[in-house]
Scaffold this active site. Structure first.
Site, PDB file in Angstrom:
ATOM      1  CB  THR A 187     -13.431 -22.004  40.107  1.00  0.00           C
ATOM      2  OG1 THR A 187     -12.764 -20.829  39.706  1.00  0.00           O
ATOM      3  CG2 THR A 187     -13.505 -22.977  38.954  1.00  0.00           C
ATOM      4  CD  GLU A 334      -9.375 -23.523  37.828  1.00  0.00           C
ATOM      5  OE1 GLU A 334      -8.777 -22.867  38.713  1.00  0.00           O
ATOM      6  OE2 GLU A 334     -10.324 -23.077  37.168  1.00  0.00           O
ATOM      7  CE  LYS A 444      -4.730  -9.405  25.734  1.00  0.00           C
ATOM      8  NZ  LYS A 444      -5.781  -9.856  26.686  1.00  0.00           N
ATOM      9  CD1 TRP A 449      -0.214  -8.096  24.887  1.00  0.00           C
ATOM     10  CD2 TRP A 449       0.361  -9.749  26.299  1.00  0.00           C
ATOM     11  NE1 TRP A 449      -0.683  -9.273  24.357  1.00  0.00           N
ATOM     12  CE2 TRP A 449      -0.344 -10.315  25.209  1.00  0.00           C
ATOM     13  CE3 TRP A 449       0.801 -10.598  27.296  1.00  0.00           C
ATOM     14  CZ2 TRP A 449      -0.611 -11.673  25.106  1.00  0.00           C
ATOM     15  CZ3 TRP A 449       0.545 -11.957  27.197  1.00  0.00           C
ATOM     16  CH2 TRP A 449      -0.162 -12.491  26.104  1.00  0.00           C
TER      17      TRP A 449
END
Lengths: 547, 547
Positions: A187, A334, A444, A449
């Site tokens: 990955t 994953e 940010k 956020w």
């Protein structure tokens, strides 16, 4: 106090969860069902025989338990055979991501210590260039779709079909530890070298059982049942093609493998082979909708599962307009990958489409056995109120237990005993996951956020916009500020100011804060993508910085 | 060479397969779906809370990991809660077969070393009589469906609902070894004491995943999907009610628990609660069809899975005439139980019923992960030609690994590394299992094997016959000879000779040999049954011998 552990009688068989067991049922249920690739077309009995032949070929090529066999192929029946034969002899199947840069491909093959490479004609130039850097590789088997295999200076052990033809059609596959590594692949993160994930026989068997239940049992999500016809549009080298080839084989459905993804061919195969279920990342689905063959084909009833990135509302509406049944799943390299799916709630699938859009676009709810919640930067649980943002952390029976030969990043992945997905999401009180952003892509700014995906979605609603990417760029005053790259629809013209105006309506509706409107919107010809067709935010950030 | 074993990074969670994980998904998918028993009716959120409360009650009653908790109850929401809470605290759930003789019930409870007994009012007299022989039992919890619990001289710790009401609604269930025993129950063979089988958390999780795939993924066998409503008619103490309560809970479907099986109530619940899927042994289904309530109820669309014994053709035709969707499964106490199911072949479910009968009556083909074949008396594989008879031997991830505290019979069960089912069958070239008989019930006469079930089936086709049993009786000349007991249909009259004549037509058609026609056919009032409603051939043989 200890629990009571089951005591085996003399002779009791402690059934290990091995990939070979996935082959038992499909052949029994539908021995005559077909596996199709190009001009190759055979049934499940033959699939089983060919897997045995391939096992003999691999052993004859010197492959032992614990060795790693690399496959470099487009989606094919051969690749499906390798999905089974390689792990079934106790070896490790390395799914080579052929869309990485040559350097990265070489890195992954050296890092995985591949012994043998099954390589398609199309990748001969690549592997010839890499061969000198791959001391662990001691042999090549050539995969060819042409009547005469491509010429190469590699001296392969032989051509795949010729080798299979000379091998025995039965093989007594051994039992071994279910925790044996079955597959590995790499990955690419935003920094550093590709990282190797790995999955055991046990993990893949459990993933398959959960996948079949997920895709079959929910009336609002009935993607793969016994009479369906399956064709992947997520490459087989990419996260086990989301694990569906194993599930399809266990069930015994007809399977169609489309080779290299050519949108027109994909649509033709859908039409001619009676395909009912496919899956692909949003960019592949967009290519599909835009292709010539799609314009003259009735796509009604094609069930498409998307994932890998959230689909834009625009794409979702286009699919709906074509009569496509679309759903969203969520997972990552994953995680094997299945974590959650956009099951509709009971009754919801009977509502008008408009009322289903939100659920169909969301990452859905976690599937069986998946335990999952959100945490904030301090590692504390975030409330499931549909608004609070947090990183998704997860436990499931099929998560990579680390990164290959990289203890440190593996420990980071599993910090606190939960696997960190790197995805920022909210979860509704009803349990629906809404992926908001990659934690690295969250902007940010001004103390709050801003999710780049949200802004991309809103910009994509403008009729003149074909593609869009939003990234954060460093800003002395606000920390970061959002910046947008926009590809215009064919023939469209637009000033960036019009898009800012477009976004201001959502500010006044209270949907986004004014901090979320990019000051800098750039009209571009193309936006960088990763090897699997996702927006390449890392490269975009570099490009924007260098500009 | 050794395989490569997966290496866990620091912190990686080695997800054990525990029953607690089965609870994660149902509540998320359908938090408001109902669990119904009598006047009790609550949703999945409440189910989870009640399981936590029960866990606290069990711990407060002194139950530790490894202890055994007995349940004596009819099918209820309480029993479902025990299916989860008892194993989830690391204890063993002993499903007491309350239909055994009092002596046998006492034997099983002493043998299992039960610590605590959850006992329904109806079984207070039984347990009061047994209590002095059960030194391991240190407490009782009373289960009651009445406003005022029955009186007892046992001094129970309390009444179930009252105890739950006083307990906390959250519980942090621990992790432990997935090979911990979760459940145990006893199977009555033809000789000797009941034998204890046992199943681990891992086995039950795998059985559940396979069950959901089996019941959902096959269009010709679509018994349990997300919108179905489930009601068992195989007792919950009997082989995990075929494992369906775990599967139903994992999926999140509505569940209806009918208490003690009263045919009229079962039919009323079907009608009033919208039940779509049930399962039961043939004798229960026969009672159902014959009851008063069934006469005035449209049974169309009720999906019924039968098993435990092969259904007679007569029963199958009656069910079809009532519009019931019937299917057959196969398994045994030793196998958790799912082994095979009568999936129809692709397309077959669209054929006229007449052409589906054989497949619907057969034991079907093995489900995923089940490996199975036939062996002869010498242990050699028998060909799958639809005619050759052999004993079914099997490997699957959910088979009892022995008999509790009985190493010798456990080793016999697992002789040669395969579990011996004791069932004699043929398998068609298409892989369909046709159970012919129990190996102990096969009648060895004149040098050949006669299957008692086959003869029973043919006799049952006679209109005057309500029930029939065929057993072998010793015969000096032929070794054994078949003998039939027949219960006539209400109002019917018949001479045994007429049944012999009825059978001779099948002899002349070559369907059976003339050795298979019983010389001795006896018209009786009733035929002995086992506690789970099967023909009790052992008792029949004794009765015939003593007569």
């Amino acid at each position: 106090m200890p629990t009571k552990i089951i005591e085996p009688a003399e002779g009791a068989y402690p059934y290990p969860l091995l990939i070979k067991s996935l082959l038992l049922s499909g052949r029994r249920y539908a021995p005559q069902r077909e596996i199709v690739h190009g001009s190759s077309r055979y049934n499940y009995q033959e699939l089983n025989a060919r897997i045995c032949r391939l096992a003999h070929v691999l052993r004859a090529a010197g492959i032992n338990e614990g060795d790693t066999v690399a496959v470099m192929d487009w989606d094919s029946h051969r690749y499906l055979e390798a999905y089974f034969a390689v792990p079934m002899i106790g070896a490790v199947l390395h799914h080579v991501n052929v869309r990485l840069s040559p350097d990265q491909v070489g890195y992954t093959m050296a890092h995985a210590q591949d012994s043998l490479v099954l390589v398609h004609d199309d990748f001969l130039p690549l592997i010839e260039a890499l061969a000198p850097q791959l001391p662990s590789v001691h042999g090549y088997i050539q995969l060819s779709d042409a009547p005469v295999p491509g010429s190469t200076r590699l001296s392969p052990l032989g051509e795949y079909e010729a080798l299979l033809a000379g091998a025995d059609s039965t093989y007594d596959f051994p039992d071994f530890d279910e925790n044996s590594v079955a597959t590995t692949f790499y990955t690419t993160g935003t920094t550093g070298n590709p990282k190797g994930v790995y999955f055991s026989h046990r993990q893949l068997v459990l993933h398959t059982l959960s996948m079949t239940t997920t895709l079959a049992a929910y009336e609002g999500f009935a993607l793969l049942r016994s009479e369906d016809v399956y064709m992947p549009m997520t490459p087989m080298f990419h996260v086990h093609a989301w694990g569906v080839p194993y599930a399809a084989t266990m069930l015994g459905v007809k399977q169609v493998y489309p080779g290299r993804y050519d949108p027109d061919r994909l649509v033709r195969l859908f039409r001619e082979e009676g395909v009912t279920f496919s899956h692909g990342v949003p960019t592949v689905l967009q290519m599909l909708l835009n292709c010539e063959e799609a314009a003259k084909t009735d796509l009604t009833g094609w069930k498409l599962l998307t994932g890998g990135a959230a689909p834009t509302e625009s794409l979702v509406r286009q699919m709906a307009a074509r009569g496509i049944e679309f759903f969203t799943g969520y997972g990552l390299s994953e995680s094997c990958p299945l974590l959650s799916a956009s099951f509709l709630e009971p009754g919801q699938h009977e509502l008008p489409l408009e009322q289903q859009l939100e659920a169909r676009m969301a990452a859905g709810i976690p599937v069986q056995l998946v335990d999952l919640h959100l945490i904030d930067a301090a590692g504390q649980r975030v409330p499931e109120d549909g608004a609070s943002l947090g990183e998704i952390v997860v436990r499931a029976p099929w998560l990579t237990q680390g990164y290959y030969r990289d203890a440190q990043t593996g420990a980071q992945l599993w910090q606190g005993g939960w696997m960190h997905t790197g995805d920022v999401a909210s979860i509704t009180p009803g349990g629906m996951i809404q992926i908001r952003d990659r934690i690295k892509d969250v902007i940010k700014t001004g103390g709050e956020w801003v999710c780049s995906l949200r802004i991309e979605n809103l910009i994509s609603l403008h009729a003149a916009v074909a593609e869009v990417a939003v990234v954060g760029v460093p800003d002395a005053r606000w920390g970061e500020r959002p910046l947008a790259l926009v590809v215009l629809a064919a023939g469209a013209e637009l000033e960036p100011g019009a898009l800012q105006q477009h976004l201001m309506q959502f500010v006044s509706q209270g949907q986004i804060s004014k901090w979320a409107v990019p000051d800098d919107i750039r009209i571009v010809e193309a936006i960088p993508k990763t090897s699997v067709g996702k927006l390449d935010k890392k490269q975009i950030r570099e490009q924007v910085r260098d500009a």
